[in-house]
Design a protein around this motif. Structure first.
Motif, mmCIF file in Angstrom:
data_model
loop_
_atom_site.group_PDB
_atom_site.id
_atom_site.type_symbol
_atom_site.label_atom_id
_atom_site.label_comp_id
_atom_site.label_asym_id
_atom_site.label_seq_id
_atom_site.Cartn_x
_atom_site.Cartn_y
_atom_site.Cartn_z
ATOM 1 N N ALA A 1 0.631 -18.676 3.571
ATOM 2 C CA ALA A 1 0.978 -19.290 4.432
ATOM 3 C C ALA A 1 1.709 -18.832 4.813
ATOM 4 O O ALA A 1 1.651 -18.569 6.307
ATOM 5 N N HIS B 1 -0.575 -15.979 6.987
ATOM 6 C CA HIS B 1 -1.582 -16.942 8.182
ATOM 7 C C HIS B 1 -0.285 -17.307 9.474
ATOM 8 O O HIS B 1 -0.490 -16.786 10.525
ATOM 9 N N SER B 2 0.528 -17.695 9.126
ATOM 10 C CA SER B 2 1.297 -18.054 10.498
ATOM 11 C C SER B 2 1.935 -17.170 11.627
ATOM 12 O O SER B 2 1.740 -17.699 12.493
ATOM 13 N N ALA C 1 -0.580 -14.668 11.902
ATOM 14 C CA ALA C 1 -1.676 -13.274 12.007
ATOM 15 C C ALA C 1 -2.718 -13.835 13.232
ATOM 16 O O ALA C 1 -2.752 -14.897 13.024
ATOM 17 N N VAL D 1 -5.867 -14.799 13.645
ATOM 18 C CA VAL D 1 -6.943 -15.367 13.189
ATOM 19 C C VAL D 1 -8.296 -14.627 13.897
ATOM 20 O O VAL D 1 -9.457 -14.794 14.944
ATOM 21 N N VAL E 1 -9.198 -23.087 4.754
ATOM 22 C CA VAL E 1 -9.963 -22.008 5.897
ATOM 23 C C VAL E 1 -10.777 -23.118 5.895
ATOM 24 O O VAL E 1 -12.053 -23.457 5.740
ATOM 25 N N ASN F 1 -6.919 -5.589 12.973
ATOM 26 C CA ASN F 1 -6.373 -6.601 13.198
ATOM 27 C C ASN F 1 -4.615 -6.087 13.976
ATOM 28 O O ASN F 1 -4.117 -5.987 15.160
ATOM 29 N N ASN G 1 -8.132 -15.840 1.430
ATOM 30 C CA ASN G 1 -6.275 -16.112 1.041
ATOM 31 C C ASN G 1 -5.508 -15.334 1.559
ATOM 32 O O ASN G 1 -4.741 -14.932 1.498
ATOM 33 N N ALA H 1 -6.134 -14.533 7.961
ATOM 34 C CA ALA H 1 -5.619 -15.930 8.807
ATOM 35 C C ALA H 1 -7.481 -15.786 9.197
ATOM 36 O O ALA H 1 -7.879 -14.977 9.856
ATOM 37 N N TRP H 2 -8.520 -17.031 8.709
ATOM 38 C CA TRP H 2 -9.984 -17.289 9.390
ATOM 39 C C TRP H 2 -9.995 -18.271 9.762
ATOM 40 O O TRP H 2 -9.085 -19.664 9.787
#
Length: 307
Positions: A7, A10-11, A13, A15, A63, A225, A275, A278-279
């Motif tokens: 989490a 991903h917060s 990142a 997407v 996701v 990315n 996991n 981020a997707w």
């Protein structure tokens, strides 16, 4: 992940676009010369169980993704398409029966698009505005396909592989989202490539993901990315998580190696990928990329490329 939670990663990142090309084990390009379309209805389908496993895998990783689905599949498994949509994923088109775009003329391609879209929309109850050509078969030979997609109301396509490959590829195409038409806002979002030794290499999933170590995909997505500051586009097929699928004994050896290598490890690698990064759905990626998409207009009359 050095103690950092998914989490937290991903917060902040970028997407990336996560996608599934929904076709069954007997519908793949590797076997198109040994399994006739007329035989498909007599073969045991495995797509429903495999897609259900994928939905569960995505749920576990929290996701959402896009399922580029054949109209042929939706016609026979409408409840599966509804389940995909009800789970919060996007249903998009993969054409009707996996015929490559360069096997059509423009009117026939238009008919294939319309047929698949009608079946998919009836099954999922939602508009279908995204498209992926079977085997990434839009290239410099058939740029008229973009015009047909735009005229039929598609918002985005993810049908170009900007590399050289023996089955597909458009080496001169941009690596990232572009507008192929001067008169339309539709964008093309090519499948991901990375730069290795100054050359483009395929890094968007499929057989490359199965065959190569997971570390390669991690490196490639991080490059896109971090260095390029763009989302990666990743794809795979339901049959790729199914090591117990039937074997095709009369297929060429090269096709067997491409199709069956790495099936046992695929689900675990996908779980790691889902996991670690981020997707999101491809239509969400398209909405964000629309503001950044460069212009790479193609002359649909002369079929020439004009940068």
């Amino acid at each position: 992940m050095n103690g950092t939670t998914p989490a937290a990663i991903h917060s902040s990142a970028i997407v990336n676009g996560l996608s599934v090309d929904v076709e069954d084990w007997f519908q793949v390009g590797a076997f198109e010369n040994v399994i006739e379309r007329s035989d498909w209805d007599g073969l045991k389908t495995r797509v429903e169980d495999n897609v259900s496993r994928i939905i569960d895998l995505f749920d576990a990783a929290d996701v959402k993704a896009t399922f580029f689905t054949l109209g042929w599949i939706a016609e026979r498994h409408p409840a599966l398409i509804r389940r995909i949509a009800d789970a919060g994923h996007e249903v998009a088109s993969h054409g009707y029966d996996h015929a490559r775009v360069f096997t059509f003329d423009q009117p026939a391609f238009g008919a294939d698009l319309a047929k698949a879209q009608a079946i998919l929309q009836d099954a999922c109850g939602q508009p279908v505005t995204g498209y992926r050509a079977p085997s990434f078969s839009i290239d410099q030979r058939n740029t008229w396909a973009f015009a047909e997609l735009a005229e039929q109301g598609y918002i985005y396509s993810s049908s170009v592989a900007p590399i050289t490959h023996d089955h597909y590829g458009w080496r001169e195409a941009p690596r990232f989202a572009f507008r192929p038409l001067s008169w339309s806002d539709m964008i093309e979002i090519p499948v991901t490539t990375a730069i290795l030794g100054g050359k483009r290499v395929a890094a968007g999933g499929g057989g490359f993901f199965r065959v190569l170590p997971y570390a390669f995909s991690r490196w490639a997505i991080r490059q896109v990315n971090s260095r390029d500051e763009r989302p990666a586009v990743f794809y795979f097929h339901p049959w790729e998580i199914d090591p117990d699928q039937p074997r095709v004994p009369n297929a060429p050896l090269r096709s067997k190696l491409r199709h069956y290598t790495g099936l046992e490890q695929m689900a675990g690698k996908l779980s790691d990928l889902a996991n670690e990064f981020a997707w999101g759905r491809m239509n969400e990626v398209a909405a964000r990329e629309a503001a950044r998409a460069g212009q790479f207009f193609v002359d649909v009359a002369d079929k020439d490329v004009a940068a």
